[in-house]
Design a protein around this motif. Structure first.
Motif, PDB file in Angstrom:
ATOM      1  N   HIS A   5       0.858  -1.178   0.000  1.00 26.40           N
ATOM      2  CA  HIS A   5       0.000   0.000   0.000  1.00 26.40           C
ATOM      3  C   HIS A   5       0.903   1.238   0.000  1.00 26.40           C
ATOM      4  O   HIS A   5       1.701   1.412   0.927  1.00 26.40           O
ATOM      5  CB  HIS A   5      -0.898   0.012   1.245  1.00 26.40           C
ATOM      6  CG  HIS A   5      -1.873  -1.111   1.281  1.00 26.40           C
ATOM      7  ND1 HIS A   5      -3.133  -1.005   0.750  1.00 26.40           N
ATOM      8  CD2 HIS A   5      -1.782  -2.360   1.782  1.00 26.40           C
ATOM      9  CE1 HIS A   5      -3.783  -2.136   0.927  1.00 26.40           C
ATOM     10  NE2 HIS A   5      -2.982  -2.983   1.552  1.00 26.40           N
ATOM     11  N   LYS A   6       0.753   2.079  -1.041  1.00 27.06           N
ATOM     12  CA  LYS A   6       1.660   3.209  -1.183  1.00 27.06           C
ATOM     13  C   LYS A   6       1.004   4.308  -1.997  1.00 27.06           C
ATOM     14  O   LYS A   6       0.248   4.051  -2.906  1.00 27.06           O
ATOM     15  CB  LYS A   6       2.928   2.726  -1.885  1.00 27.06           C
ATOM     16  CG  LYS A   6       3.997   3.758  -2.088  1.00 27.06           C
ATOM     17  CD  LYS A   6       5.233   3.087  -2.644  1.00 27.06           C
ATOM     18  CE  LYS A   6       6.327   4.029  -3.017  1.00 27.06           C
ATOM     19  NZ  LYS A   6       6.583   5.175  -2.237  1.00 27.06           N
ATOM     20  N   LEU A   7       1.300   5.553  -1.621  1.00 27.56           N
ATOM     21  CA  LEU A   7       0.870   6.690  -2.429  1.00 27.56           C
ATOM     22  C   LEU A   7       1.807   6.838  -3.620  1.00 27.56           C
ATOM     23  O   LEU A   7       3.025   6.880  -3.454  1.00 27.56           O
ATOM     24  CB  LEU A   7       0.908   7.988  -1.617  1.00 27.56           C
ATOM     25  CG  LEU A   7      -0.221   8.234  -0.649  1.00 27.56           C
ATOM     26  CD1 LEU A   7       0.066   9.479   0.182  1.00 27.56           C
ATOM     27  CD2 LEU A   7      -1.539   8.371  -1.380  1.00 27.56           C
ATOM     28  N   ARG A  38       8.505   8.312   0.013  1.00 29.72           N
ATOM     29  CA  ARG A  38       8.534   7.202   0.971  1.00 29.72           C
ATOM     30  C   ARG A  38       7.302   7.278   1.859  1.00 29.72           C
ATOM     31  O   ARG A  38       7.127   8.239   2.611  1.00 29.72           O
ATOM     32  CB  ARG A  38       9.799   7.307   1.809  1.00 29.72           C
ATOM     33  CG  ARG A  38      10.037   6.111   2.660  1.00 29.72           C
ATOM     34  CD  ARG A  38      11.464   6.072   3.151  1.00 29.72           C
ATOM     35  NE  ARG A  38      11.566   4.969   4.084  1.00 29.72           N
ATOM     36  CZ  ARG A  38      12.284   4.993   5.168  1.00 29.72           C
ATOM     37  NH1 ARG A  38      12.987   6.048   5.457  1.00 29.72           N
ATOM     38  NH2 ARG A  38      12.313   3.952   5.967  1.00 29.72           N
ATOM     39  N   ASN A  39       6.442   6.259   1.766  1.00 27.86           N
ATOM     40  CA  ASN A  39       5.222   6.264   2.562  1.00 27.86           C
ATOM     41  C   ASN A  39       4.638   4.869   2.696  1.00 27.86           C
ATOM     42  O   ASN A  39       4.983   3.969   1.947  1.00 27.86           O
ATOM     43  CB  ASN A  39       4.188   7.224   1.952  1.00 27.86           C
ATOM     44  CG  ASN A  39       3.681   6.748   0.603  1.00 27.86           C
ATOM     45  OD1 ASN A  39       2.854   5.860   0.520  1.00 27.86           O
ATOM     46  ND2 ASN A  39       4.197   7.343  -0.474  1.00 27.86           N
ATOM     47  N   GLY A  49      -1.744  -1.963  -3.497  1.00 28.05           N
ATOM     48  CA  GLY A  49      -1.347  -1.281  -4.711  1.00 28.05           C
ATOM     49  C   GLY A  49      -1.014   0.165  -4.437  1.00 28.05           C
ATOM     50  O   GLY A  49      -0.864   0.584  -3.302  1.00 28.05           O
ATOM     51  N   SER A  50      -0.899   0.908  -5.512  1.00 31.52           N
ATOM     52  CA  SER A  50      -0.575   2.325  -5.353  1.00 31.52           C
ATOM     53  C   SER A  50      -1.852   3.158  -5.489  1.00 31.52           C
ATOM     54  O   SER A  50      -2.817   2.749  -6.138  1.00 31.52           O
ATOM     55  CB  SER A  50       0.470   2.753  -6.385  1.00 31.52           C
ATOM     56  OG  SER A  50      -0.011   2.572  -7.681  1.00 31.52           O
ATOM     57  N   TYR A  51      -1.818   4.306  -4.847  1.00 28.73           N
ATOM     58  CA  TYR A  51      -2.995   5.172  -4.784  1.00 28.73           C
ATOM     59  C   TYR A  51      -2.637   6.588  -5.214  1.00 28.73           C
ATOM     60  O   TYR A  51      -1.503   7.028  -5.060  1.00 28.73           O
ATOM     61  CB  TYR A  51      -3.567   5.227  -3.352  1.00 28.73           C
ATOM     62  CG  TYR A  51      -3.831   3.864  -2.794  1.00 28.73           C
ATOM     63  CD1 TYR A  51      -4.980   3.160  -3.140  1.00 28.73           C
ATOM     64  CD2 TYR A  51      -2.919   3.261  -1.938  1.00 28.73           C
ATOM     65  CE1 TYR A  51      -5.215   1.896  -2.647  1.00 28.73           C
ATOM     66  CE2 TYR A  51      -3.147   1.992  -1.442  1.00 28.73           C
ATOM     67  CZ  TYR A  51      -4.301   1.312  -1.796  1.00 28.73           C
ATOM     68  OH  TYR A  51      -4.529   0.052  -1.312  1.00 28.73           O
ATOM     69  N   GLY A  68      -7.394   4.202  -6.575  1.00 27.60           N
ATOM     70  CA  GLY A  68      -6.408   3.189  -6.941  1.00 27.60           C
ATOM     71  C   GLY A  68      -6.955   2.403  -8.112  1.00 27.60           C
ATOM     72  O   GLY A  68      -8.007   2.738  -8.666  1.00 27.60           O
ATOM     73  N   GLU A  69      -6.275   1.342  -8.451  1.00 29.03           N
ATOM     74  CA  GLU A  69      -6.686   0.552  -9.608  1.00 29.03           C
ATOM     75  C   GLU A  69      -8.128   0.058  -9.480  1.00 29.03           C
ATOM     76  O   GLU A  69      -8.909   0.157 -10.405  1.00 29.03           O
ATOM     77  CB  GLU A  69      -5.731  -0.630  -9.788  1.00 29.03           C
ATOM     78  CG  GLU A  69      -5.965  -1.368 -11.086  1.00 29.03           C
ATOM     79  CD  GLU A  69      -4.906  -2.422 -11.322  1.00 29.03           C
ATOM     80  OE1 GLU A  69      -5.291  -3.555 -11.643  1.00 29.03           O
ATOM     81  OE2 GLU A  69      -3.714  -2.098 -11.184  1.00 29.03           O
ATOM     82  N   ALA A  70      -8.483  -0.472  -8.338  1.00 31.83           N
ATOM     83  CA  ALA A  70      -9.850  -0.977  -8.122  1.00 31.83           C
ATOM     84  C   ALA A  70     -10.420  -0.388  -6.835  1.00 31.83           C
ATOM     85  O   ALA A  70     -11.130  -1.065  -6.096  1.00 31.83           O
ATOM     86  CB  ALA A  70      -9.833  -2.501  -8.062  1.00 31.83           C
TER      87      ALA A  70
END
Length: 155
Positions: A5-7, A38-39, A49-51, A68-70
């Motif tokens: 999980h990351k921005l 970095r988060n 995923g990434s957001y 995010g993707e979904a």
């Protein structure tokens, strides 16, 4: 196995933010860069995923539009509980910059210790406000608090 999980990006809704000087705009860009660099950012119910995050200020609330993707969700937190620590932090930052211009190293260190303490307190309060909505680690909370203060600062 789910992705971390990351921005991946942070955008500010300029229409809802206070007017900013070039210096404040620079502070905001640096805070965003540090946050994205970095988060750990985990919206409750997201699979990983990434957001992308869009921040805005609406009716004394900090609004997090997270996609995010979904995943797509909006969270709002009241800034009222954070106002005291934000105000104190901004004041001590001003004192710190003033101290850098002519105080002794021990005076600078004392002001800096107070500044770091308030920064940690603000990050902790922000983590508590996000509880049940978005899980962040201490360093991400510190970076988010830095960005919040840059948003709150007036030109």
């Amino acid at each position: 196995m789910s992705a971390p999980h990351k921005l991946a990006s942070v955008e500010l809704d300029a229409a809802t933010l206070p007017a900013a000087t070039a210096e404040i705009e620079h502070e905001r860009r640096v805070a965003i860069f540090d946050l994205v660099e970095r988060n750990s950012f985990e919206p409750v119910g997201a699979e990983g995923g990434s957001y992308r995050l869009k921040l805005s200020l609406q009716d004394n609330r900090l609004v997090f539009d997270v996609t995010g993707e979904a995943f797509a969700r909006t969270y709002a937190i009241s800034l009222t509980p954070l106002k005291g620590v934000i105000k104190d932090y901004l004041l001590i930052c001003d004192s710190y910059y003033e101290a850098l211009r002519g105080s002794s190293p021990s005076q600078i260190e004392s002001v800096d210790m107070g500044r770091r303490g308030l920064h940690n307190e603000g990050a902790e309060q922000l983590m508590n406000r996000l509880e049940g909505k978005i899980a962040v680690d201490q360093e991400t909370a510190r970076r988010l608090f830095t960005l919040l203060c840059a948003l709150y600062r007036r030109g």
